[in-house]
Design a protein around this motif. Structure first.
Motif, PDB file in Angstrom:
ATOM      1  N   LEU A  87    -104.549 -80.271 -10.697  1.00 25.17           N
ATOM      2  CA  LEU A  87    -104.482 -80.037 -12.138  1.00 25.17           C
ATOM      3  C   LEU A  87    -103.942 -78.637 -12.443  1.00 25.17           C
ATOM      4  N   LEU A  88    -104.188 -77.692 -11.560  1.00 29.43           N
ATOM      5  CA  LEU A  88    -103.760 -76.310 -11.783  1.00 29.43           C
ATOM      6  C   LEU A  88    -102.246 -76.147 -11.755  1.00 29.43           C
ATOM      7  N   ARG A  89    -101.548 -77.173 -11.349  1.00 29.15           N
ATOM      8  CA  ARG A  89    -100.086 -77.122 -11.327  1.00 29.15           C
ATOM      9  C   ARG A  89     -99.477 -77.400 -12.704  1.00 29.15           C
ATOM     10  N   GLN A  90    -100.301 -77.814 -13.655  1.00 26.73           N
ATOM     11  CA  GLN A  90     -99.811 -78.115 -14.998  1.00 26.73           C
ATOM     12  C   GLN A  90     -99.401 -76.824 -15.710  1.00 26.73           C
ATOM     13  N   PRO A  91     -98.403 -76.891 -16.575  1.00 27.64           N
ATOM     14  CA  PRO A  91     -97.877 -75.680 -17.220  1.00 27.64           C
ATOM     15  C   PRO A  91     -98.882 -74.935 -18.094  1.00 27.64           C
ATOM     16  N   TRP A  92     -99.877 -75.638 -18.650  1.00 24.99           N
ATOM     17  CA  TRP A  92    -100.823 -74.935 -19.526  1.00 24.99           C
ATOM     18  C   TRP A  92    -101.731 -73.988 -18.745  1.00 24.99           C
ATOM     19  N   TYR A  93    -101.678 -74.016 -17.419  1.00 26.21           N
ATOM     20  CA  TYR A  93    -102.433 -73.060 -16.616  1.00 26.21           C
ATOM     21  C   TYR A  93    -101.617 -71.810 -16.277  1.00 26.21           C
ATOM     22  N   ASP A  94    -100.358 -71.742 -16.728  1.00 28.79           N
ATOM     23  CA  ASP A  94     -99.494 -70.607 -16.409  1.00 28.79           C
ATOM     24  C   ASP A  94    -100.133 -69.264 -16.768  1.00 28.79           C
ATOM     25  N   ASP A  95    -100.744 -69.169 -17.943  1.00 25.64           N
ATOM     26  CA  ASP A  95    -101.329 -67.917 -18.419  1.00 25.64           C
ATOM     27  C   ASP A  95    -102.848 -67.912 -18.360  1.00 25.64           C
ATOM     28  N   ALA A  96    -103.420 -68.888 -17.712  1.00 25.41           N
ATOM     29  CA  ALA A  96    -104.875 -69.022 -17.677  1.00 25.41           C
ATOM     30  C   ALA A  96    -105.507 -68.088 -16.649  1.00 25.41           C
ATOM     31  N   GLN A  97    -106.733 -67.674 -16.952  1.00 25.63           N
ATOM     32  CA  GLN A  97    -107.548 -66.976 -15.972  1.00 25.63           C
ATOM     33  C   GLN A  97    -108.685 -67.913 -15.616  1.00 25.63           C
ATOM     34  N   ILE A  98    -108.858 -68.156 -14.334  1.00 30.64           N
ATOM     35  CA  ILE A  98    -109.854 -69.108 -13.868  1.00 30.64           C
ATOM     36  C   ILE A  98    -110.874 -68.373 -13.013  1.00 30.64           C
ATOM     37  N   PHE A  99    -112.148 -68.572 -13.347  1.00 30.17           N
ATOM     38  CA  PHE A  99    -113.229 -67.986 -12.567  1.00 30.17           C
ATOM     39  C   PHE A  99    -113.781 -69.075 -11.659  1.00 30.17           C
ATOM     40  N   VAL A 100    -113.398 -69.002 -10.386  1.00 28.99           N
ATOM     41  CA  VAL A 100    -113.733 -70.038  -9.413  1.00 28.99           C
ATOM     42  C   VAL A 100    -115.118 -69.769  -8.827  1.00 28.99           C
ATOM     43  N   ILE A 101    -115.983 -70.763  -8.939  1.00 30.92           N
ATOM     44  CA  ILE A 101    -117.341 -70.692  -8.410  1.00 30.92           C
ATOM     45  C   ILE A 101    -117.407 -71.323  -7.023  1.00 30.92           C
ATOM     46  N   GLY A 102    -116.587 -72.367  -6.803  1.00 22.86           N
ATOM     47  CA  GLY A 102    -116.653 -73.050  -5.528  1.00 22.86           C
ATOM     48  C   GLY A 102    -115.422 -73.874  -5.225  1.00 22.86           C
ATOM     49  N   LEU A 103    -115.309 -74.261  -3.959  1.00 24.50           N
ATOM     50  CA  LEU A 103    -114.223 -75.113  -3.475  1.00 24.50           C
ATOM     51  C   LEU A 103    -114.857 -76.278  -2.731  1.00 24.50           C
ATOM     52  N   ALA A 104    -114.401 -77.468  -3.048  1.00 20.36           N
ATOM     53  CA  ALA A 104    -114.997 -78.654  -2.444  1.00 20.36           C
ATOM     54  C   ALA A 104    -113.932 -79.554  -1.850  1.00 20.36           C
ATOM     55  N   ASP A 105    -114.367 -80.322  -0.881  1.00 24.83           N
ATOM     56  CA  ASP A 105    -113.503 -81.301  -0.247  1.00 24.83           C
ATOM     57  C   ASP A 105    -113.744 -82.653  -0.916  1.00 24.83           C
ATOM     58  N   GLY A 106    -112.917 -82.973  -1.903  1.00 24.07           N
ATOM     59  CA  GLY A 106    -113.012 -84.239  -2.605  1.00 24.07           C
ATOM     60  C   GLY A 106    -114.044 -84.254  -3.717  1.00 24.07           C
ATOM     61  N   TYR A 107    -114.038 -85.351  -4.454  1.00 19.90           N
ATOM     62  CA  TYR A 107    -114.940 -85.523  -5.591  1.00 19.90           C
ATOM     63  C   TYR A 107    -116.403 -85.485  -5.147  1.00 19.90           C
ATOM     64  N   ASP A 108    -116.722 -86.233  -4.101  1.00 20.09           N
ATOM     65  CA  ASP A 108    -118.105 -86.264  -3.616  1.00 20.09           C
ATOM     66  C   ASP A 108    -118.572 -84.882  -3.182  1.00 20.09           C
ATOM     67  N   GLY A 109    -117.692 -84.135  -2.544  1.00 16.88           N
ATOM     68  CA  GLY A 109    -118.028 -82.769  -2.145  1.00 16.88           C
ATOM     69  C   GLY A 109    -118.302 -81.881  -3.343  1.00 16.88           C
ATOM     70  N   ALA A 110    -117.547 -82.075  -4.429  1.00 16.26           N
ATOM     71  CA  ALA A 110    -117.757 -81.296  -5.649  1.00 16.26           C
ATOM     72  C   ALA A 110    -119.110 -81.625  -6.277  1.00 16.26           C
TER      73      ALA A 110
END
Length: 114
Positions: A55-78
């Motif tokens: 989703l982060l590849r979408q153009p509306w993220y060009d100027d966004a600041q994202i505060f990442v809390i975690g990284l998961a492997d797949g939906y179930d991991g999230a």
């Protein structure tokens, strides 16, 4: 896109050794179809959300600041990471204020108190 990471980034077990590589690819907006990002929402109504990194590849993220809390492997991991965070908050505070817990821990880290 600007990415800021939580001081004690939550990462699925299978991704821990690849964490830095995954973060670098996120910043480059490289294709990582199985990676999910746990982040704080933008705007005035803060909440925790997760979504596929693609989703982060979408153009509306060009100027966004994202505060990442975690990284998961797949939906179930999230889903599992959100459960893990909630369990940790409950055990450490006796409450359910996940955002308050994360914000306080980040504040203490940034002030050199943690």
């Amino acid at each position: 896109m600007r990415i800021k990471c939580y001081c004690d980034l939550y990462v699925s077990d299978g991704l821990k050794r690849k964490k830095n590589k995954i973060l670098k690819k996120l910043m480059e907006r490289a294709l990582q179809p199985t990676i999910y990002v746990l982040a704080l929402t933008q705007g005035e109504h803060k909440s925790l959300e997760f979504y596929p990194s693609i989703l982060l590849r979408q153009p509306w993220y060009d100027d966004a600041q994202i505060f990442v809390i975690g990284l998961a492997d797949g939906y179930d991991g999230a889903v599992y990471l959100v459960e893990e965070i909630a369990r940790e908050v409950l055990e450490e505070t006796g409450g359910t204020d996940i955002l308050g817990f994360l914000a306080e821990r980040q504040r203490r880290f940034e002030e050199g108190l943690a």
